[in-house]
Structure formats: C-alpha cells, structure tokens
Design a protein around this motif. Sequence first.
Motif, PDB file in Angstrom:
ATOM      1  N   ARG A   6      84.018  82.789 -21.548  1.00 49.24           N
ATOM      2  CA  ARG A   6      84.388  82.609 -20.161  1.00 49.24           C
ATOM      3  C   ARG A   6      83.212  81.897 -19.787  1.00 49.24           C
ATOM      4  O   ARG A   6      82.555  82.408 -18.144  1.00 49.24           O
ATOM      5  CB  ARG A   6      83.438  84.330 -20.259  1.00 49.24           C
ATOM      6  N   HIS A   7      82.119  81.465 -19.796  1.00 52.17           N
ATOM      7  CA  HIS A   7      81.211  80.649 -18.990  1.00 52.17           C
ATOM      8  C   HIS A   7      81.336  79.371 -19.200  1.00 52.17           C
ATOM      9  O   HIS A   7      81.217  78.451 -20.535  1.00 52.17           O
ATOM     10  CB  HIS A   7      79.782  80.957 -19.969  1.00 52.17           C
ATOM     11  N   VAL A   8      81.297  78.619 -18.340  1.00 55.41           N
ATOM     12  CA  VAL A   8      81.372  77.351 -18.038  1.00 55.41           C
ATOM     13  C   VAL A   8      79.706  77.267 -17.287  1.00 55.41           C
ATOM     14  O   VAL A   8      79.924  77.276 -16.042  1.00 55.41           O
ATOM     15  CB  VAL A   8      82.671  77.051 -17.142  1.00 55.41           C
ATOM     16  N   VAL A  10      77.688  75.560 -15.123  1.00 53.15           N
ATOM     17  CA  VAL A  10      77.961  74.359 -13.885  1.00 53.15           C
ATOM     18  C   VAL A  10      77.366  73.150 -13.749  1.00 53.15           C
ATOM     19  O   VAL A  10      75.932  72.985 -13.668  1.00 53.15           O
ATOM     20  CB  VAL A  10      77.531  75.157 -12.324  1.00 53.15           C
ATOM     21  N   SER A 110      77.348  84.713 -14.728  1.00 56.79           N
ATOM     22  CA  SER A 110      79.058  84.763 -14.715  1.00 56.79           C
ATOM     23  C   SER A 110      79.281  86.171 -15.611  1.00 56.79           C
ATOM     24  O   SER A 110      79.804  86.881 -15.610  1.00 56.79           O
ATOM     25  CB  SER A 110      79.069  83.601 -15.698  1.00 56.79           C
ATOM     26  N   ASP A 114      80.886  89.325 -14.165  1.00 60.49           N
ATOM     27  CA  ASP A 114      82.685  89.526 -15.002  1.00 60.49           C
ATOM     28  C   ASP A 114      82.091  90.297 -15.617  1.00 60.49           C
ATOM     29  O   ASP A 114      83.299  91.396 -15.965  1.00 60.49           O
ATOM     30  CB  ASP A 114      82.581  88.737 -16.500  1.00 60.49           C
ATOM     31  N   GLU A 296      85.684  69.820 -11.168  1.00 60.72           N
ATOM     32  CA  GLU A 296      84.346  70.530 -11.594  1.00 60.72           C
ATOM     33  C   GLU A 296      84.635  71.619 -11.082  1.00 60.72           C
ATOM     34  O   GLU A 296      85.166  73.060 -11.721  1.00 60.72           O
ATOM     35  CB  GLU A 296      83.345  70.359 -11.972  1.00 60.72           C
ATOM     36  N   GLU A 299      88.127  73.620 -12.352  1.00 59.79           N
ATOM     37  CA  GLU A 299      88.226  73.836 -13.571  1.00 59.79           C
ATOM     38  C   GLU A 299      86.933  75.400 -13.543  1.00 59.79           C
ATOM     39  O   GLU A 299      87.323  76.098 -14.572  1.00 59.79           O
ATOM     40  CB  GLU A 299      87.711  73.213 -14.593  1.00 59.79           C
ATOM     41  N   ASN A 300      86.091  75.141 -12.016  1.00 54.66           N
ATOM     42  CA  ASN A 300      84.831  76.720 -12.219  1.00 54.66           C
ATOM     43  C   ASN A 300      85.423  76.893 -10.892  1.00 54.66           C
ATOM     44  O   ASN A 300      84.394  75.838 -10.426  1.00 54.66           O
ATOM     45  CB  ASN A 300      83.912  75.770 -13.310  1.00 54.66           C
ATOM     46  N   ARG A 301      86.216  77.591 -10.239  1.00 62.12           N
ATOM     47  CA  ARG A 301      85.984  77.879  -8.997  1.00 62.12           C
ATOM     48  C   ARG A 301      84.691  78.502  -8.530  1.00 62.12           C
ATOM     49  O   ARG A 301      83.920  78.637  -7.686  1.00 62.12           O
ATOM     50  CB  ARG A 301      87.094  78.817  -8.227  1.00 62.12           C
ATOM     51  N   ARG A 302      83.428  78.749  -9.777  1.00 68.16           N
ATOM     52  CA  ARG A 302      82.043  79.461  -9.159  1.00 68.16           C
ATOM     53  C   ARG A 302      81.497  78.389  -9.198  1.00 68.16           C
ATOM     54  O   ARG A 302      80.666  78.784  -8.935  1.00 68.16           O
ATOM     55  CB  ARG A 302      81.813  79.987 -10.303  1.00 68.16           C
ATOM     56  N   ALA A 303      81.758  77.656  -9.571  1.00 72.13           N
ATOM     57  CA  ALA A 303      80.526  76.012  -9.698  1.00 72.13           C
ATOM     58  C   ALA A 303      81.162  75.681  -7.334  1.00 72.13           C
ATOM     59  O   ALA A 303      79.899  74.728  -6.977  1.00 72.13           O
ATOM     60  CB  ALA A 303      80.979  74.909  -9.734  1.00 72.13           C
TER      61      ALA A 303
END
Length: 322
Positions: A6-8, A10, A110, A114, A296, A299-303
């Motif tokens: 669950r953790h990508v 950044v 994250s 979450d 990126e 792939e990872n909107r939080r970035a």
Amino acid sequence: MTNNTRHVPVMLQRCLDMLAPALAEPGAVVVDCTLGLGGHSEALLSTFPAARLIALDRDTSALKLAGERLAPYGDRATLVHAVYDELPEVLDRLGIPRVQGVLFDLGVSSMQLDEADRGFAYAQDAPLDMRMDQTTGISAADVLNTYAPGELVRILRSYGEEKQAKRIVEAVVRERAKEPFTNSARLVELIRDALPQAAKRTGGNPAKRTFQALRIEVNGELASVERAVPAAVKALAVGGRIAVLSYQSLEDRLVKQVFAAGAANTAPAGLPVVPERYQPRLKLLTRGAELPTEEEVAENRRAAPARLRGAERIRENVEDTA
C-alpha cells in the motif's frame, strides 16, 4: 493490504541518486527523519550495503510496521521514537557526531491517510484526531472545540491558506456551542455549507485546506520543520547530502530559505578576499524544486504535490571547528 503493497515511496529513485555520492563509503550513516512505513529506508539499506541507517518517527504504529519490514537488515537499522526536530539529541545519544546523508519526506504518511480512525482524510468519516503520535498532545477536535475564534482564523489562514477562514470559523463557533465536534464528516459538511459557490468550484475538496491547517497545528509541523532542517544541515559531514520532499508551499518555502541561506556568500560587499566564515556552506543540488514525473503521478497520485530539494555540505561552519 500489507504495508509493502500500500506504500509507494515518492520520487524514490531520484532521492537515492541524490544521496548516492555521500553514501558509497563504508561506515556512512544516513538518517531517514520520517520513517513512515519504511519504503525509503528499505531502499537506502538495500542500495547502499555499506551504510548504517538511523530512522526517526513519532508514530508508534509506523515504527512497529517499519521495524518488521527492516528486520532482515539487523543492526544496520536503528529505529527511534522521536520527532525529526529531535535529531541532534538522537545523534548525541547514539554517539554519532556527523552523518553522511539525511532524508525528509514531510507531511502526513500513507499509513496515516489510509487508517480511517486517524482522522486525517476528509473523504471518510472518522474521529477528529490527526495526531501523528497518538500517545501525546491535543487532537483536532480539541483545537476546534476550545480555541478562541481569532486563533482558529489565524490557523486556517496561516497553515491552510484558506481565504474563507472567517466564514468557516463563524460556522464552527456557532455549531460547537450546540454540540462539540467529534467526527470529520460533520466538519466537512459544515465547510461545504459555509463556503460560497465560487469557492467550491476550484481547488478540489473544499475541506482540504482546513484539514491541512488543523493537522499542522495539532502536530506542530511547521515549527518542527523550522528547527529540524537547519539541525540536519548542521549534522552533515563535509561531502554529506540532504534531500527534502515537501508537499505544500509552506514547508517548501522553509526548506528553500534554509538551503538558500547556506548556499549564500555572506561577505560584506567589496572585500578583495572572502574570509572562510563568509563563504557558502552548502551547494544546491536542485535548480528550484524538482517535481515528480507524469509517470510517477499516474502510478501514485499522492506524489502529485511533491517538491524535492537537495543540498551538499561543502565546508564546516567556522564555529563548528572552533
């Protein structure tokens, strides 16, 4: 979902590349000031097999999960329950006078976003807590229910850059007199009702800025960053490098100011030779702030809001060698 999936992390590869020249030698020490779920830390340990990691986090749940993830690295990883502005005390306790690398991944992790019961995310109903360290301090509900109206307006304007702060606070004060705030959904609904239509058409969820402001106040984030980044620069050995990821303009501005001051020649104008004490202590490794790639972010909107700045220590302070 496991903590690994669950953790990508950044801008992971860019952070590793930025720190790499300082971490190749045996005995190098790198500090991850914001351990979180350990994604950056695991990559640092695996990429630089000769390096030792010191990792800090104020969140006991994160320390437990990251500890399980980093267990295979044994005593190369030292995990510490601390806020990142406590870095000097942590290094002193561990008997480490200088480090070769420092990484900050600021903001909310994250895992905290979450975990519904933490109250960080405005998209789901949860207790208004927002403490990164749930063992201490006041909650977001305490702030909403007890702060004077003028103080609430200041927090929303300063930490959330919320233009409608006064209108939101008036609604909060009116509603808390009827019943104290306990959950996030009620606050989100109040903000939606309080804002004029024009303000709701731009900038995503209208509660975003208020939630950011409350989180920063509850955790003392900006004050911690203001103390921590200069302390981290001071802890760097000559040739050491620091990388800082920030996610909002207030944090990024503080980092920019510290790095710019360190990279500046402070000599009075007209000196034929610049004495050592006036020469820059830092070399900037980024031109402005670097942004994540489109790939990126996909792939990872939080970035998406991430801003990366880096610097290298190129000389000691005169006072450090006195």
